[in-house]
Design a protein around this motif. Structure first.
Motif, PDB file in Angstrom:
ATOM      1  N   PHE A   6       0.848  -1.183   0.000  1.00  0.00           N
ATOM      2  CA  PHE A   6       0.000   0.000   0.000  1.00  0.00           C
ATOM      3  C   PHE A   6       0.886   1.235   0.000  1.00  0.00           C
ATOM      4  CE2 PHE A   6      -2.443  -3.247   2.334  1.00  0.00           C
ATOM      5  CZ  PHE A   6      -3.475  -3.389   1.435  1.00  0.00           C
ATOM      6  N   ARG A   7       0.451   2.243  -0.714  1.00  0.00           N
ATOM      7  CA  ARG A   7       1.263   3.449  -0.828  1.00  0.00           C
ATOM      8  C   ARG A   7       0.380   4.668  -0.648  1.00  0.00           C
ATOM      9  NH1 ARG A   7      -0.731   5.171  -5.229  1.00  0.00           N
ATOM     10  NH2 ARG A   7      -1.488   3.701  -6.781  1.00  0.00           N
ATOM     11  N   LYS A   8       1.005   5.791  -0.475  1.00  0.00           N
ATOM     12  CA  LYS A   8       0.290   7.066  -0.316  1.00  0.00           C
ATOM     13  C   LYS A   8       0.003   7.663  -1.675  1.00  0.00           C
ATOM     14  CE  LYS A   8       0.642  11.543   1.982  1.00  0.00           C
ATOM     15  NZ  LYS A   8       1.499  12.421   2.778  1.00  0.00           N
ATOM     16  N   PRO A   9      -1.247   8.123  -1.924  1.00  0.00           N
ATOM     17  CA  PRO A   9      -1.556   8.715  -3.220  1.00  0.00           C
ATOM     18  C   PRO A   9      -0.711   9.944  -3.485  1.00  0.00           C
ATOM     19  CG  PRO A   9      -3.569   8.268  -1.951  1.00  0.00           C
ATOM     20  CD  PRO A   9      -2.415   8.066  -1.033  1.00  0.00           C
ATOM     21  N   ALA A  10      -0.538  10.223  -4.794  1.00  0.00           N
ATOM     22  CA  ALA A  10       0.238  11.403  -5.191  1.00  0.00           C
ATOM     23  C   ALA A  10      -0.403  12.663  -4.653  1.00  0.00           C
ATOM     24  CB  ALA A  10       0.338  11.464  -6.715  1.00  0.00           C
ATOM     25  N   GLY A 237     -10.740  25.456  -8.047  1.00  0.00           N
ATOM     26  CA  GLY A 237     -11.331  24.857  -6.865  1.00  0.00           C
ATOM     27  C   GLY A 237     -12.038  23.553  -7.183  1.00  0.00           C
ATOM     28  N   ARG A 238     -12.718  23.552  -8.309  1.00  0.00           N
ATOM     29  CA  ARG A 238     -13.402  22.328  -8.739  1.00  0.00           C
ATOM     30  C   ARG A 238     -12.394  21.217  -9.023  1.00  0.00           C
ATOM     31  NH1 ARG A 238     -14.951  20.788 -13.902  1.00  0.00           N
ATOM     32  NH2 ARG A 238     -16.766  19.399 -14.028  1.00  0.00           N
ATOM     33  N   THR A 239     -11.279  21.590  -9.648  1.00  0.00           N
ATOM     34  CA  THR A 239     -10.235  20.599  -9.918  1.00  0.00           C
ATOM     35  C   THR A 239      -9.633  20.067  -8.629  1.00  0.00           C
ATOM     36  OG1 THR A 239      -9.719  21.688 -12.023  1.00  0.00           O
ATOM     37  CG2 THR A 239      -8.054  20.222 -11.123  1.00  0.00           C
ATOM     38  N   ARG A 240      -9.397  20.979  -7.672  1.00  0.00           N
ATOM     39  CA  ARG A 240      -8.840  20.538  -6.392  1.00  0.00           C
ATOM     40  C   ARG A 240      -9.808  19.598  -5.665  1.00  0.00           C
ATOM     41  NH1 ARG A 240      -6.853  25.902  -6.261  1.00  0.00           N
ATOM     42  NH2 ARG A 240      -8.687  26.607  -5.104  1.00  0.00           N
ATOM     43  N   LEU A 241     -11.108  19.952  -5.699  1.00  0.00           N
ATOM     44  CA  LEU A 241     -12.088  19.082  -5.056  1.00  0.00           C
ATOM     45  C   LEU A 241     -12.125  17.708  -5.718  1.00  0.00           C
ATOM     46  CD1 LEU A 241     -15.059  21.557  -4.465  1.00  0.00           C
ATOM     47  CD2 LEU A 241     -13.545  20.557  -2.743  1.00  0.00           C
ATOM     48  N   LEU A 242     -12.060  17.696  -7.048  1.00  0.00           N
ATOM     49  CA  LEU A 242     -12.046  16.415  -7.750  1.00  0.00           C
ATOM     50  C   LEU A 242     -10.809  15.615  -7.377  1.00  0.00           C
ATOM     51  CD1 LEU A 242     -13.215  14.494  -9.900  1.00  0.00           C
ATOM     52  CD2 LEU A 242     -11.919  15.792 -11.611  1.00  0.00           C
ATOM     53  N   HIS A 243      -9.660  16.310  -7.325  1.00  0.00           N
ATOM     54  CA  HIS A 243      -8.424  15.632  -6.961  1.00  0.00           C
ATOM     55  C   HIS A 243      -8.510  15.065  -5.543  1.00  0.00           C
ATOM     56  CE1 HIS A 243      -4.046  14.960  -7.343  1.00  0.00           C
ATOM     57  NE2 HIS A 243      -4.045  15.162  -6.036  1.00  0.00           N
ATOM     58  N   ARG A 244      -9.055  15.861  -4.620  1.00  0.00           N
ATOM     59  CA  ARG A 244      -9.189  15.373  -3.248  1.00  0.00           C
ATOM     60  C   ARG A 244     -10.173  14.211  -3.189  1.00  0.00           C
ATOM     61  NH1 ARG A 244      -7.277  19.894  -0.421  1.00  0.00           N
ATOM     62  NH2 ARG A 244      -5.312  20.296  -1.486  1.00  0.00           N
ATOM     63  N   ALA A 245     -11.234  14.273  -4.019  1.00  0.00           N
ATOM     64  CA  ALA A 245     -12.189  13.164  -4.032  1.00  0.00           C
ATOM     65  C   ALA A 245     -11.526  11.882  -4.513  1.00  0.00           C
ATOM     66  CB  ALA A 245     -13.375  13.515  -4.922  1.00  0.00           C
ATOM     67  N   ILE A 246     -10.674  12.021  -5.547  1.00  0.00           N
ATOM     68  CA  ILE A 246      -9.963  10.840  -6.045  1.00  0.00           C
ATOM     69  C   ILE A 246      -8.992  10.330  -4.987  1.00  0.00           C
ATOM     70  CG2 ILE A 246      -8.332  10.036  -7.795  1.00  0.00           C
ATOM     71  CD1 ILE A 246      -9.620  11.992  -9.739  1.00  0.00           C
ATOM     72  N   GLU A 247      -8.301  11.262  -4.321  1.00  0.00           N
ATOM     73  CA  GLU A 247      -7.384  10.865  -3.259  1.00  0.00           C
ATOM     74  C   GLU A 247      -8.136  10.165  -2.127  1.00  0.00           C
ATOM     75  OE1 GLU A 247      -5.178  14.183  -1.856  1.00  0.00           O
ATOM     76  OE2 GLU A 247      -3.606  13.964  -3.365  1.00  0.00           O
ATOM     77  N   ALA A 248      -9.303  10.741  -1.771  1.00  0.00           N
ATOM     78  CA  ALA A 248     -10.093  10.135  -0.696  1.00  0.00           C
ATOM     79  C   ALA A 248     -10.554   8.732  -1.094  1.00  0.00           C
ATOM     80  CB  ALA A 248     -11.294  11.018  -0.359  1.00  0.00           C
ATOM     81  N   SER A 249     -10.951   8.599  -2.356  1.00  0.00           N
ATOM     82  CA  SER A 249     -11.358   7.286  -2.840  1.00  0.00           C
ATOM     83  C   SER A 249     -10.206   6.294  -2.762  1.00  0.00           C
ATOM     84  CB  SER A 249     -11.867   7.400  -4.275  1.00  0.00           C
ATOM     85  OG  SER A 249     -12.151   6.127  -4.821  1.00  0.00           O
ATOM     86  N   GLU A 252      -9.627   5.401   0.889  1.00  0.00           N
ATOM     87  CA  GLU A 252     -10.662   4.525   1.404  1.00  0.00           C
ATOM     88  C   GLU A 252     -10.501   3.108   0.861  1.00  0.00           C
ATOM     89  OE1 GLU A 252     -13.935   3.563   3.770  1.00  0.00           O
ATOM     90  OE2 GLU A 252     -12.516   5.237   3.741  1.00  0.00           O
ATOM     91  N   ARG A 253     -10.164   3.018  -0.415  1.00  0.00           N
ATOM     92  CA  ARG A 253      -9.907   1.695  -0.986  1.00  0.00           C
ATOM     93  C   ARG A 253      -8.710   1.034  -0.276  1.00  0.00           C
ATOM     94  NH1 ARG A 253     -11.635   0.433  -6.328  1.00  0.00           N
ATOM     95  NH2 ARG A 253     -13.291   1.833  -7.040  1.00  0.00           N
ATOM     96  N   GLN A 254      -7.695   1.847  -0.015  1.00  0.00           N
ATOM     97  CA  GLN A 254      -6.519   1.319   0.679  1.00  0.00           C
ATOM     98  C   GLN A 254      -6.891   0.810   2.071  1.00  0.00           C
ATOM     99  OE1 GLN A 254      -3.391   4.165   1.114  1.00  0.00           O
ATOM    100  NE2 GLN A 254      -2.200   2.890   2.490  1.00  0.00           N
ATOM    101  N   ARG A 255      -7.713   1.588   2.785  1.00  0.00           N
ATOM    102  CA  ARG A 255      -8.099   1.183   4.143  1.00  0.00           C
ATOM    103  C   ARG A 255      -8.902  -0.107   4.123  1.00  0.00           C
ATOM    104  NH1 ARG A 255     -12.203   1.097   7.364  1.00  0.00           N
ATOM    105  NH2 ARG A 255     -13.595   1.962   5.800  1.00  0.00           N
ATOM    106  N   ILE A 256      -9.869  -0.179   3.181  1.00  0.00           N
ATOM    107  CA  ILE A 256     -10.693  -1.392   3.109  1.00  0.00           C
ATOM    108  C   ILE A 256      -9.844  -2.597   2.734  1.00  0.00           C
ATOM    109  CG2 ILE A 256     -12.593  -2.488   1.879  1.00  0.00           C
ATOM    110  CD1 ILE A 256     -13.872   0.281   1.607  1.00  0.00           C
ATOM    111  N   LEU A 311      -9.822  -3.605  -5.252  1.00  0.00           N
ATOM    112  CA  LEU A 311     -10.060  -2.377  -4.497  1.00  0.00           C
ATOM    113  C   LEU A 311      -8.911  -1.399  -4.625  1.00  0.00           C
ATOM    114  CD1 LEU A 311     -11.659  -3.654  -1.169  1.00  0.00           C
ATOM    115  CD2 LEU A 311     -12.675  -2.046  -2.794  1.00  0.00           C
ATOM    116  N   TYR A 312      -7.709  -1.925  -4.641  1.00  0.00           N
ATOM    117  CA  TYR A 312      -6.554  -1.025  -4.672  1.00  0.00           C
ATOM    118  C   TYR A 312      -5.667  -1.405  -5.844  1.00  0.00           C
ATOM    119  CZ  TYR A 312      -3.376   2.366  -2.728  1.00  0.00           C
ATOM    120  OH  TYR A 312      -2.607   3.466  -2.534  1.00  0.00           O
ATOM    121  N   PRO A 313      -5.520  -0.517  -6.821  1.00  0.00           N
ATOM    122  CA  PRO A 313      -4.766  -0.865  -8.017  1.00  0.00           C
ATOM    123  C   PRO A 313      -3.280  -0.976  -7.724  1.00  0.00           C
ATOM    124  CG  PRO A 313      -5.336   1.456  -8.045  1.00  0.00           C
ATOM    125  CD  PRO A 313      -6.037   0.855  -6.862  1.00  0.00           C
ATOM    126  N   PRO A 314      -2.528  -1.548  -8.657  1.00  0.00           N
ATOM    127  CA  PRO A 314      -1.084  -1.619  -8.484  1.00  0.00           C
ATOM    128  C   PRO A 314      -0.459  -0.235  -8.502  1.00  0.00           C
ATOM    129  CG  PRO A 314      -1.701  -2.296 -10.695  1.00  0.00           C
ATOM    130  CD  PRO A 314      -2.976  -2.160  -9.929  1.00  0.00           C
TER     131      PRO A 314
END
Length: 467
Positions: A6-10, A237-249, A252-256, A311-314
């Motif tokens: 498992f790794r930390k998202p960019a 701001g919309r791009t940042r929110l999308l990026h944070r949403a992808i990071e959060a996803s 969350e996949r990593q945690r599960i 759940l968590y890609p390579p």
């Protein structure tokens, strides 16, 4: 047992975001200035022609007034009986008064007509006393009708030398002799005076006009820049929110995936060993029951491990998008589906878009494996300039798009919304019995720009993509 990595998202790079913001604002301002310059040209061109026309009209009116003054103040007092009868002494006296006007004041020709068409006077002595058909404008003047001065290439009715020398100003005015006889006075002027006046008026009026338009353009520029910055700030701001949403996803996949691996899978694996041990120590009649329970448990453990991988890609940063996509063929081969890969050696995509492309491919191939009953599948990745595209197709059973996407394609519907928010598009094309094609795109171009390409790549009879 191997533990998944498992790794930390960019991380989101604010410096690159600010650079992109400044670049887009600069492009918006440049486009505004170009459009303003184009509008300036569009507006000033007809205005310049209008000013040129009005200046010509004004110059012709001045020529008309000058000719009327010449006719009434110089010629009319000298039209005695000697001049009207053609007496050489009277003609010489009139000629002496008019000669300074010819040549020195850009007057090419002066003529005086009576109502019978007789040339009472002309600066060309050979024409004096001859009769001609009266010009139309001379007839109008003798009839008391107003005739405006004209600027054109003149056609001289009497073919006098020097008059047909290009574009001239022609003026007809009435003149009344002391005995009451009405005559037509004709004069030709050089067009240089008209052109000079036109140029002078144009040069006087155009600079303040352009200055006013320029000030208006600058006055609109500041609100345009502010508006561009506000829009860009919203987009950033919309791009940042999308990026944070992808990071959060991703997190969350990593945690599960971690919880499944560290807790559920480990516990179930231990339980499997316990069942195996119990199976060996149980009476023969009960061993079959424990064997069946252990088999079901091991199948569930394998399914959970597969879910963990899904759940968590390579590591896309380590493998690259092409390398990660190449690993998606293993589950298909277990089901007897051959996957053909057409991948470039490198793909210049940012981490977010690469992850979204990977998810689309994984979801599409998962549907192929579970629902399509296909024997062949193809995955193709292309990138040309700023345009990138991934295309997944199979030769499976397909489905009827008029009935909407089947239940197994719910994940693709979610991906379509996610990629749409990121500025891309996803298309799903299918025909019963002729397979399914999934296309995801980012970059230049729209879905409509590629409709023909999509239809050529899909099986015959594939309908338009369902958005």
């Amino acid at each position: 047992m191997a533990r998944p990595s498992f790794r930390k998202p960019a991380l989101f790079n604010p410096f690159e975001s600010r650079q992109a913001e400044r670049s887009e604002v600069f492009q918006a301002v440049r486009q505004f200035l170009i459009m303003g310059l184009a509008a300036l040209v569009v507006v000033t061109t007809p205005v310049a022609f209008w000013i040129w026309s009005e200046a010509e009209h004004h110059a012709l009116e001045n020529s008309q007034l000058a000719t009327e003054n010449l006719a009434q103040n110089v010629v009319a007092p000298l039209l005695d009986e000697a001049v009207l009868s053609g007496d050489p002494a009277g003609i010489a006296r009139l000629d002496e008064r008019l000669r300074p006007w010819v040549g020195e004041r850009s007057v090419f020709e002066i003529r005086l007509w009576d109502s019978d068409g007789r040339m009472v006077y002309s600066d060309d002595e050979k024409l004096i006393g001859q009769k001609f058909d009266l010009p139309h404008d001379a007839l109008e003047v003798l009839a008391g009708k107003p005739v405006k001065a004209t600027l054109e290439v003149q056609t001289d009715e009497v073919q006098a030398e020097g008059v047909n020398s290009g574009e001239l100003v022609e003026v007809y005015v009435p003149v009344t002799a002391p005995n009451g006889e009405r005559l037509a006075f004709e004069a030709y002027y050089d067009d240089d005076a008209v052109r000079q006046e036109q140029a002078a008026v144009l040069l006087d009026m155009v600079p303040p006009f352009l200055l006013a338009l320029g000030v208006l353009q600058l006055a609109q520029l500041l609100p345009a820049v502010r508006l561009a910055r506000r829009i860009q700030a919203y987009e950033a701001g919309r791009t940042r929110l999308l990026h944070r949403a992808i990071e959060a996803s991703e997190l969350e996949r990593q945690r599960i995936a971690r919880d499944l691996h560290d807790e559920v899978i480990q516990d179930l694996s231990g339980l499997s060993y316990v069942l195996e041990s119990e199976e060996l120590h149980r009476p023969v009649g009960q061993r079959r029951l424990f064997s069946e329970a252990r088999r079901i448990l091991q199948d569930n453990v394998r399914n959970l491990r597969a879910m963990t991988s899904e759940l968590y890609p390579p590591d896309l940063n380590r493998l690259g998008l092409s390398g990660a996509l190449a690993r998606l063929g293993d589950p298909l081969e277990e089901r007897g589906i051959s996957l053909t890969l057409d991948l470039p050696p490198t793909c210049d995509l940012d981490r977010d878009r690469a992850a979204l492309f990977y998810r689309v491919a994984r979801e599409a191939l998962a549907n192929t494996a579970k629902h399509s009953k296909a024997t062949k599948a193809e995955l193709r990745l292309r990138q040309v300039g700023k345009h990138s595209e991934i295309r997944i197709s199979d030769d499976g059973c397909g489905f009827d798009q008029s009935l909407g996407s089947p239940e197994g394609h719910f994940g693709l519907r979610i991906m379509r919304d996610t990629i749409g928010e990121a500025g891309g598009s996803v298309q799903v094309l299918s025909v019963p019995g002729k397979g399914t094609t999934v296309i995801a795109r980012f970059g230049a171009g729209t879905e409509a720009d590629h409709t023909d390409d999509v239809q050529r790549s899909a099986a015959p009879g594939v309908p338009q993509p369902v958005r």
